[in-house]
Design an enzyme around this catalytic site. Structure first.
Site, short mmCIF file in Angstrom:
data_model
loop_
_atom_site.label_atom_id
_atom_site.label_comp_id
_atom_site.label_asym_id
_atom_site.label_seq_id
_atom_site.Cartn_x
_atom_site.Cartn_y
_atom_site.Cartn_z
N LYS A 1 -7.23 5.88 2.56
CA LYS A 1 -7.90 6.66 1.51
C LYS A 1 -7.96 5.89 0.18
CE LYS A 1 -9.08 10.22 -1.18
NZ LYS A 1 -10.39 10.81 -1.23
N THR B 1 -4.37 14.01 -1.78
CA THR B 1 -4.33 12.55 -1.96
C THR B 1 -3.03 12.21 -2.68
OG1 THR B 1 -6.73 12.52 -2.21
CG2 THR B 1 -5.54 10.55 -2.91
P1 NAD Z 1 -7.31 22.08 -7.19
O1 NAD Z 1 -6.53 21.88 -8.43
O2 NAD Z 1 -8.60 22.79 -7.24
O3 NAD Z 1 -6.38 22.82 -6.08
C1 NAD Z 1 -4.99 22.66 -5.97
C2 NAD Z 1 -4.41 24.06 -5.79
O4 NAD Z 1 -3.02 23.95 -5.52
C3 NAD Z 1 -4.56 24.95 -7.03
O5 NAD Z 1 -5.31 26.10 -6.71
C4 NAD Z 1 -3.13 25.28 -7.41
O6 NAD Z 1 -2.97 26.59 -7.94
C5 NAD Z 1 -2.45 25.13 -6.06
N1 NAD Z 1 -0.99 25.03 -6.15
C6 NAD Z 1 -0.23 24.49 -7.13
N2 NAD Z 1 1.07 24.65 -6.83
C7 NAD Z 1 1.15 25.31 -5.66
C8 NAD Z 1 2.21 25.78 -4.83
N3 NAD Z 1 3.49 25.58 -5.16
N4 NAD Z 1 1.90 26.43 -3.69
C9 NAD Z 1 0.62 26.64 -3.35
N5 NAD Z 1 -0.43 26.23 -4.08
C10 NAD Z 1 -0.17 25.56 -5.21
O7 NAD Z 1 -7.50 20.60 -6.57
P2 NAD Z 1 -8.52 20.16 -5.41
O8 NAD Z 1 -9.77 19.62 -6.03
O9 NAD Z 1 -8.61 21.25 -4.40
O10 NAD Z 1 -7.74 18.90 -4.82
C11 NAD Z 1 -6.60 19.05 -3.99
C12 NAD Z 1 -6.19 17.69 -3.46
O11 NAD Z 1 -7.28 17.09 -2.77
C13 NAD Z 1 -5.79 16.69 -4.55
O12 NAD Z 1 -4.68 15.95 -4.09
C14 NAD Z 1 -7.01 15.82 -4.70
O13 NAD Z 1 -6.70 14.51 -5.15
C15 NAD Z 1 -7.55 15.80 -3.28
N6 NAD Z 1 -8.99 15.56 -3.16
C16 NAD Z 1 -9.87 16.23 -3.97
C17 NAD Z 1 -11.22 15.99 -3.84
C18 NAD Z 1 -12.22 16.70 -4.74
O14 NAD Z 1 -13.37 16.27 -4.80
N7 NAD Z 1 -11.85 17.79 -5.40
C19 NAD Z 1 -11.69 15.08 -2.89
C20 NAD Z 1 -10.78 14.45 -2.04
C21 NAD Z 1 -9.42 14.70 -2.20
#
Ligand code: NAD
Length: 292
Positions: A170, A95
């Site tokens: 979104k 997002t």
């Molecule tokens: P999260 O923090 O669990 O996952 C993000 C991952 O990205 C982490 O594991 C981190 O280590 C990794 N990362 C950081 N830098 C990196 C790089 N250079 N290369 C590769 N990986 C890297 O977050 P999430 O809950 O999985 O959310 C991810 C996205 O989805 C966000 O933008 C969030 O807003 C969106 N989102 C989340 C939800 C939810 O309920 N969790 C719902 C809809 C949308």
């Protein structure tokens, strides 16, 4: 076409579950995440691990990114685009703000790649159950190419329009959610003070003009909707910090086009105070605690 190879960058809460569903469907998935925990879980799910994002995208037909925010997405796309296979398609499901989404589409076009913004709703539970909804922005040709892959991770994809439209959909949707959950919480808090039972309030509003998802699927009062986080001590679900992130993105977008969103502004302030008070890790429906 399961013979396509997929690179998945960002194997966190969402990306970990999504990449696992791609593996289950028979795709060959190579993933990268710097976090040890995410790597171990992804490997256990059958994702082949790469030592860098650049290594992960080598030879991939489809590249998916699922990262914390826009700055991560911009940096990762800048790093990997020069190394992507000719003719590969790249999609981002994080997002992020609409302007950054348009920017990364341009970066992809300059590198000669088709691209899609494909943010999701449905949360971690939706990702695990392959029941996400994808909101898509990009050319018709790019969308047609990515849809079969997304179908493995979700139950629905909506074509929203050109580059950035998925992200626009979104944040507008989540602004509705933020306003609705506060409205529902206020109504239950008022009902309580007026001596009305929460069940009676629910029975009336759920079949009446107050009906909305925040009420019928996510009732902030425990004991009414069994699957709602309110029945699990307000454990997320989706954390208040996550909704605040989306509300701020909506406010940023509104500012950039001079849109009038007084309720969106107010709800953002309500969640800012809630998070500052230390409740950021609780599910966003816990906002009712601050309104009682
Ligand atoms: P999260 O923090 O669990 O996952 C993000 C991952 O990205 C982490 O594991 C981190 O280590 C990794 N990362 C950081 N830098 C990196 C790089 N250079 N290369 C590769 N990986 C890297 O977050 P999430 O809950 O999985 O959310 C991810 C996205 O989805 C966000 O933008 C969030 O807003 C969106 N989102 C989340 C939800 C939810 O309920 N969790 C719902 C809809 C949308």
């Amino acid at each position: 076409m399961e013979d396509q190879t997929i690179a998945f960058i960002g194997l966190g809460n969402m990306g970990g579950a999504m990449s696992s569903n791609l593996v289950k469907a028979g795709y060959k998935v190579t993933g990268y995440d710097p976090a040890q925990g995410a790597r171990a879980q992804a490997e256990a799910n059958g994702v082949a691990l790469a030592d860098s994002a650049v290594e992960a995208v080598a030879g991939a037909d489809i590249i998916l990114t699922m990262l914390p925010d826009a700055s991560f997405v911009r940096d990762v796309w800048a790093e990997i685009l020069p190394h992507a296979k000719k003719g590969a398609l790249i999609a981002d499901s994080s997002t992020i703000d609409v302007m950054s989404a348009r920017e990364i589409h341009q970066m992809a076009a300059q590198a000669g790649l088709q691209s899609v913004d494909a943010p999701v709703s449905g949360g971690v539970a939706g990702a695990q159950a392959a029941k996400l909804t994808f909101m898509l922005g990009g050319s018709e040709e790019a969308l047609a190419r990515i849809e079969p892959v997304l179908a493995v991770m979700g139950q629905k994809s909506v074509r929203c329009g050109e580059a950035g439209s998925g992200q626009a959909a979104k944040i507008c949707n989540n602004m509705i959610l933020g306003v609705n959950i506060v409205a529902v919480s206020e109504a239950f808090a008022l009902a309580e003070k007026l001596g009305l039972s929460a069940q009676a309030m629910f029975d009336v509003a759920s079949g009446s003009t107050g009906q909305c998802w925040a009420l019928t699927s996510y009732c902030p009062v425990p004991g009414i909707v069994p699957t709602a986080p309110s029945n699990n001590d307000y454990k997320p679900g989706a954390a208040a910090t996550m909704l605040l992130k989306d509300l701020r993105l909506a406010q940023e977008a509104a500012g950039s086009v001079s849109a009038n969103t007084p309720l969106g502004t107010h709800v953002t302030e309500i969640y800012e105070k809630f998070v500052e008070a230390g409740f950021g890790g609780e599910d966003f429906s816990a906002i009712i605690k601050s309104l009682r």
